[in-house]
Design a protein around this motif. Structure first.
Motif, PDB file in Angstrom:
ATOM      1  N   GLU A 108       0.809  -1.209   0.000  1.00 19.58           N
ATOM      2  CA  GLU A 108       0.000   0.000   0.000  1.00 19.58           C
ATOM      3  C   GLU A 108       0.845   1.264   0.000  1.00 19.58           C
ATOM      4  O   GLU A 108       0.479   2.260  -0.617  1.00 19.58           O
ATOM      5  CB  GLU A 108      -0.946  -0.009   1.199  1.00 19.58           C
ATOM      6  CG  GLU A 108      -2.059  -1.036   1.052  1.00 19.58           C
ATOM      7  CD  GLU A 108      -3.080  -0.929   2.173  1.00 19.58           C
ATOM      8  OE1 GLU A 108      -3.273   0.184   2.703  1.00 19.58           O
ATOM      9  OE2 GLU A 108      -3.674  -1.958   2.493  1.00 19.58           O
ATOM     10  N   THR A 109       1.961   1.237   0.723  1.00 24.24           N
ATOM     11  CA  THR A 109       2.816   2.429   0.792  1.00 24.24           C
ATOM     12  C   THR A 109       4.276   2.028   0.617  1.00 24.24           C
ATOM     13  O   THR A 109       4.643   0.863   0.785  1.00 24.24           O
ATOM     14  CB  THR A 109       2.674   3.142   2.153  1.00 24.24           C
ATOM     15  OG1 THR A 109       3.219   2.304   3.168  1.00 24.24           O
ATOM     16  CG2 THR A 109       1.224   3.467   2.468  1.00 24.24           C
ATOM     17  N   ARG A 110       5.103   3.034   0.321  1.00 22.96           N
ATOM     18  CA  ARG A 110       6.537   2.794   0.217  1.00 22.96           C
ATOM     19  C   ARG A 110       7.104   2.359   1.558  1.00 22.96           C
ATOM     20  O   ARG A 110       7.960   1.482   1.629  1.00 22.96           O
ATOM     21  CB  ARG A 110       7.256   4.054  -0.262  1.00 22.96           C
ATOM     22  CG  ARG A 110       6.890   4.439  -1.672  1.00 22.96           C
ATOM     23  CD  ARG A 110       7.657   5.606  -2.189  1.00 22.96           C
ATOM     24  NE  ARG A 110       7.859   6.674  -1.200  1.00 22.96           N
ATOM     25  CZ  ARG A 110       8.528   7.780  -1.430  1.00 22.96           C
ATOM     26  NH1 ARG A 110       9.057   7.983  -2.608  1.00 22.96           N
ATOM     27  NH2 ARG A 110       8.660   8.700  -0.516  1.00 22.96           N
ATOM     28  N   ASP A 111       6.615   2.970   2.631  1.00 21.53           N
ATOM     29  CA  ASP A 111       7.115   2.602   3.953  1.00 21.53           C
ATOM     30  C   ASP A 111       6.746   1.168   4.318  1.00 21.53           C
ATOM     31  O   ASP A 111       7.531   0.457   4.942  1.00 21.53           O
ATOM     32  CB  ASP A 111       6.596   3.569   5.020  1.00 21.53           C
ATOM     33  CG  ASP A 111       7.271   4.933   4.944  1.00 21.53           C
ATOM     34  OD1 ASP A 111       8.400   5.013   4.389  1.00 21.53           O
ATOM     35  OD2 ASP A 111       6.677   5.905   5.430  1.00 21.53           O
ATOM     36  N   ASP A 112       5.541   0.741   3.932  1.00 15.16           N
ATOM     37  CA  ASP A 112       5.127  -0.640   4.176  1.00 15.16           C
ATOM     38  C   ASP A 112       6.040  -1.606   3.416  1.00 15.16           C
ATOM     39  O   ASP A 112       6.465  -2.631   3.945  1.00 15.16           O
ATOM     40  CB  ASP A 112       3.670  -0.844   3.764  1.00 15.16           C
ATOM     41  CG  ASP A 112       3.141  -2.209   4.131  1.00 15.16           C
ATOM     42  OD1 ASP A 112       3.549  -2.752   5.181  1.00 15.16           O
ATOM     43  OD2 ASP A 112       2.296  -2.732   3.372  1.00 15.16           O
TER      44      ASP A 112
END
Length: 125
Positions: free
Chosen positions: A95-99
């Protein structure tokens, strides 16, 4: 890496690392996968075999291999994590780059520990 994982019988305990490995194997020729499976399937795993030999030079060589393999994985984790902060790992979507980053660091961290677990107890470097 697949050959070293098979030879040393690295266990992929992290579910995501296992999933990533399986997904990556899609791109490995079938004959290669069969070869790696045959190496992993030997009756005696390498680590206990080395320990049973009670040969200091062999044990030291084995230990050096594990140390280098573990170091490689730690470096891979650090460098690849820096690059992957906006990409996806092994073709999976996040879902996100951090994830994506946290998942990668967690999976490779587990692989570092799984590889390091192959050290022979009581033998220090």
């Amino acid at each position: 890496m697949l050959m070293l994982d098979a030879l040393f019988r690295v266990d992929f305990r992290h579910p995501g690392a296992h999933e990533a490995r399986e997904n990556g194997l899609r791109f490995v020729p079938r004959r290669w996968r069969q070869f790696f499976d045959s190496i992993r399937g030997f009756s005696t795993p390498l680590r206990p075999w080395v320990m049973e030999r009670r040969c200091p030079a062999l044990t030291d060589a084995y230990q050096c291999c594990i140390e280098l393999f573990t170091t490689y994985r730690m470096l891979h984790r650090h460098l690849a994590a820096q690059i992957l902060r906006g990409a996806t790992t092994t073709g999976r979507a996040f879902e996100t780059r951090d994830d994506n980053y946290r998942t990668f660091v967690s999976e490779i961290g587990s692989l570092v520990r799984d590889t390091a677990a192959l050290r022979i107890p009581g033998i220090g470097r």
